[in-house]
Design a protein around this motif. Structure first.
Motif, mmCIF file in Angstrom:
data_model
loop_
_atom_site.group_PDB
_atom_site.id
_atom_site.type_symbol
_atom_site.label_atom_id
_atom_site.label_comp_id
_atom_site.label_asym_id
_atom_site.label_seq_id
_atom_site.Cartn_x
_atom_site.Cartn_y
_atom_site.Cartn_z
ATOM 1 N N LEU A 250 19.454 -7.995 -16.725
ATOM 2 C CA LEU A 250 19.413 -7.142 -17.909
ATOM 3 C C LEU A 250 19.386 -7.995 -19.180
ATOM 4 O O LEU A 250 18.712 -7.661 -20.165
ATOM 5 N N ARG A 251 20.132 -9.096 -19.153
ATOM 6 C CA ARG A 251 20.159 -9.981 -20.322
ATOM 7 C C ARG A 251 18.790 -10.644 -20.550
ATOM 8 O O ARG A 251 18.396 -10.930 -21.679
ATOM 9 N N GLU A 252 18.075 -10.878 -19.401
ATOM 10 C CA GLU A 252 16.782 -11.554 -19.499
ATOM 11 C C GLU A 252 15.663 -10.560 -19.786
ATOM 12 O O GLU A 252 14.493 -10.924 -19.860
ATOM 13 N N GLY A 253 16.011 -9.264 -19.830
ATOM 14 C CA GLY A 253 15.022 -8.248 -20.171
ATOM 15 C C GLY A 253 14.410 -7.540 -18.989
ATOM 16 O O GLY A 253 13.606 -6.611 -19.148
ATOM 17 N N ALA A 254 14.787 -7.993 -17.764
ATOM 18 C CA ALA A 254 14.250 -7.305 -16.568
ATOM 19 C C ALA A 254 15.127 -6.097 -16.284
ATOM 20 O O ALA A 254 16.053 -6.154 -15.475
ATOM 21 N N VAL A 255 14.778 -5.013 -17.008
ATOM 22 C CA VAL A 255 15.641 -3.826 -16.934
ATOM 23 C C VAL A 255 15.647 -3.225 -15.537
ATOM 24 O O VAL A 255 16.703 -2.898 -14.980
ATOM 25 N N LEU A 256 14.468 -3.061 -14.928
ATOM 26 C CA LEU A 256 14.399 -2.413 -13.615
ATOM 27 C C LEU A 256 15.160 -3.216 -12.570
ATOM 28 O O LEU A 256 15.949 -2.685 -11.787
ATOM 29 N N GLY A 257 14.930 -4.522 -12.546
ATOM 30 C CA GLY A 257 15.637 -5.362 -11.569
ATOM 31 C C GLY A 257 17.127 -5.360 -11.809
ATOM 32 O O GLY A 257 17.934 -5.344 -10.881
#
Length: 710
Positions: A250-257
């Motif tokens: 989530l911090r890296e922007g991969a919301v779905l993962g």
């Protein structure tokens, strides 16, 4: 005619001048060639048989009811007289008719007498039956108390207390009181009990502690618990790993993962929390403790596995919850339990809600308790099927196991419970449910029954005071009851012709023309006036209570009257409302003047002639209802020495004592022995005799514990 008939007769005797002389007599007896006559005054006159022309029944007296046999005898005799004698006034047709007129009243009197006798016999039978029933009930009540006391075989008792229990049981056996089988079983147990002075009551009872319920957990539960620990360990790692990875993504922007990995991690942690989260059941919490009521039942059950003593079959009552919790509490941890699970059954918790039970059992891994519990659920079994406990659902914390795996767990735990109950002897316990929900719990007899010898009754030898007896039965002062007993023993001849001072209860009187309930004289008529004459005979009659009754022929210048209350007054002008009675109803009397014993008349009554009764000083009255003076008893302490009781009866007769609670204090003769702390009622009793009625008095004796030694 009948020479011994009770009515007055007229003896016709040749006079020295060649005429005929008439004499009034009561009785006559032929002795050889002579006839003895008893005169109205009680004297005796003798004439040659040849000088006695006839003996006629005298003109019947008005107001007197004769016996039917005497009336028939008078009629028969008068009708059989020769014609020359029928010319006399005493034998006329008019007199004959008077006798015939008396027949109907005599028949009615005889019928009434027979009816009263029949009623008296019936009443006596009823009273005897009632007395017998009361005696049986009292004996059964004593037996019930004894059975309860004897069944408490774990109670420490002294040698004296044990012997007393055994003696009482022997008496019940000899008398065949109640259920002899139960009495015999209790005596068999008591024969094994030792007094507390010798280490009693049952020293070998400790051996029953060797009988332990063996709870050996099923391997499936062992490995299932191990699996829970492994899964929990790796689950925590996986849960935290997935959650950490989701947060990183989530911090890296991969919301779905991030959502997917974070959701998986949280789901794993939530599942573990459901298993590990502490829970409690709903409903009533039941503690695992053996109740006092079931303690004896469990001892009997263990004795059936490894008998230490003979134990008879027993019955007790308890609630379903009390029974279940006591049984579970009796399943201790077993040394034979293996694996990472130990049988810590007492650490569990039980709840009852409606007809469902919930059992929470903590898990112990490698001897270390962990916050994971198995939750077992099922229906509360009926009393008849208590041994077949059915586990229907198994959960780990709040996580329910799948049905296929859960059923395996259920069978495993059921097997564990059943093996434990059987190894403790509980499989032999029979339980039935009664109305109201109570359970009737029955255990079977176990061990070898000792033989109980039924001893013959040993009567305590009573040394009676030896008195010198001169061989003379006669005694001057005597009761009417005692005189009746002497007659029944055939010894009345020792009193005939001798004078006695009588004591007794007046049951009826005859006094001239007076009658019970009133007086015919008017207070306005002077005593010396001929119109005030109330007596047709020279004697009054007092009847004293006895078997047979005593007929007292009273000499008195006055007449007597008895009112409706049974009080007797001295007449003739008595006012029964205002005057003080001479003799009050229910009082005993003692004549102060003597009378002569004449013998027994045709009615079976003992006649005593010539008692003088002119004033209240000629008779002494006293109340036969005795009382007992019994002072309040002081408080006592356990260990104090024996002490004597000192109750006194107003009759001066000896007093006996009983204790309502012999286990607290017993009484032998008049000496009290203290046994234990508590209270008991000491009753003093005087049984009474032919003169005095029975009397009792009671006092409470309180025994306090002995003070502690310093």
């Amino acid at each position: 005619m009948d020479l011994d008939s009770p009515f007055t007769k007229l003896a016709l005797i040749k006079s020295s001048a060649g005429g005929v002389e008439g004499r009034d007599v009561t009785k006559a007896k032929i002795v050889g060639d002579k006839i003895e006559f008893i005169t109205l005054k009680g004297g005796v006159t003798i004439f040659p048989v040849s000088d006695v022309l006839a003996l006629l029944p005298k003109i019947p007296q008005s107001g007197i009811v004769y016996q039917l046999k005497d009336v028939d005898e008078a009629i028969r005799f008068l009708e059989s007289l020769p014609a020359e004698l029928k010319q006399r006034p005493e034998a006329s047709l008019e007199i004959l008719q008077k006798w015939k007129d008396l027949k109907k009243p005599a028949e009615e009197a005889e019928k009434k007498q027979k009816q009263e006798q029949a009623e008296a016999v019936a009443q006596k039978a009823v009273e005897e039956k009632k007395s017998a029933e009361e005696k049986v009930k009292a004996e059964l009540d004593r037996l019930t108390s004894w059975l309860k006391e004897a069944a408490d075989f774990q109670k420490p008792r002294s040698e004296e207390e044990l012997e007393k229990l055994r003696v009482e049981g022997q008496i019940f056996l000899r008398n065949k009181t109640g259920d002899s089988g139960k009495v015999y079983d209790c005596l068999a147990v008591l024969s094994q009990v030792l007094p507390k002075e010798k280490g009693g009551p049952l020293p070998d009872l400790t051996k029953l502690s060797e009988v332990q319920c063996k709870l050996v957990p099923d391997d499936l539960l062992v490995w299932a618990t191990a699996g829970i620990l492994v899964v929990s360990f790796f689950g925590l790692l996986m849960g935290f790993s997935f959650t950490s990875s989701g947060v990183t993504r989530l911090r890296e922007g991969a919301v779905l993962g991030g959502v997917v990995f974070g959701g998986i991690g949280l789901a794993i942690l939530a599942g573990l929390a459901a298993i590990w989260w502490p829970i409690s059941g709903d409903g009533e919490s039941i503690s695992f403790a053996i109740s006092p009521t079931l303690e004896k039942t469990i001892i009997f059950a263990k004795n059936s596995i490894k008998p230490a003593y003979y134990m008879p079959s027993s019955e007790s009552k308890a609630s379903g919850l009390e029974f279940a919790s006591s049984l579970l509490a009796s399943l201790p941890p077993s040394d034979e339990s293996s694996g990472i699970l130990k049988g810590k059954l007492k650490e569990g918790a039980l709840w009852i809600k409606a007809d469902t039970w919930v059992w929470k059992q903590p898990v112990t891994a490698l001897g270390i308790p962990i916050p994971v519990s198995y939750i077992f659920e099922g229906k509360v079994p009926k009393a008849s099927g208590w041994a077949d406990v059915a586990i229907e659902k198994v959960s780990l914390g709040r996580f329910s196991l799948p049905e296929s795996l859960g059923s395996t767990f259920c069978e495993a735990m059921k097997s564990t419970l059943q093996s434990g109950l059987s190894s403790g002897g509980f499989a032999s316990i029979k339980v039935t449910q009664e109305e109201g929900g109570q359970l009737l719990i029955v255990t079977q007899a176990s061990g070898t029954k000792p033989k109980v010898e039924i001893k013959e009754e040993v009567k305590e030898e009573v040394k009676e005071e030896v008195k010198e007896v001169s061989g003379e039965i006669y005694q001057k002062e005597i009761t009417a009851e005692a005189l009746g007993k002497i007659y029944k023993e055939g010894k009345l001849d020792a009193f005939k012709g001798k004078f006695v001072l009588l004591d007794g209860i007046v049951i009826d009187i005859l006094s001239g023309s007076e009658y019970a309930g009133g007086v015919s004289a008017s207070p306005s008529i002077k005593v010396n006036n001929q119109n005030a004459k109330m007596k047709e005979e020279d004697f009054d009659v007092f009847y004293l209570k006895g078997i047979p009754r005593v007929k007292c022929l009273i000499k008195s210048k006055d007449t007597f009257a008895k009112d409706n209350n049974g009080d007797i007054y001295l007449g003739p002008n008595v006012n029964t409302v205002q005057a003080e009675p001479l003799i009050k109803s229910g009082m005993r009397i003692k004549f102060q003047t003597e009378g002569r014993v004449q013998g027994v008349n045709n009615l079976g009554e003992i006649e005593v002639y010539g008692i003088r009764l002119d004033s209240s000083g000629d008779v002494k009255c006293y109340d036969p209802n005795q009382s007992i003076e019994f002072s309040k008893l002081a408080f006592k302490l356990v260990g104090e020495p024996d002490f004597d009781l000192a109750a006194k009866a107003s009759s001066d007769l000896p007093v006996t004592y009983t204790s309502s609670n012999p286990s607290v204090a017993s009484v032998k003769r008049n000496r009290v022995t203290i046994h234990a702390a508590g209270t008991t009622k000491i009753t003093a009793e005087q049984a009474g005799d032919e003169i005095w009625s029975r009397a009792t008095a009671s006092q409470v004796l309180t025994i306090d514990p002995a003070p502690p030694k310093k």
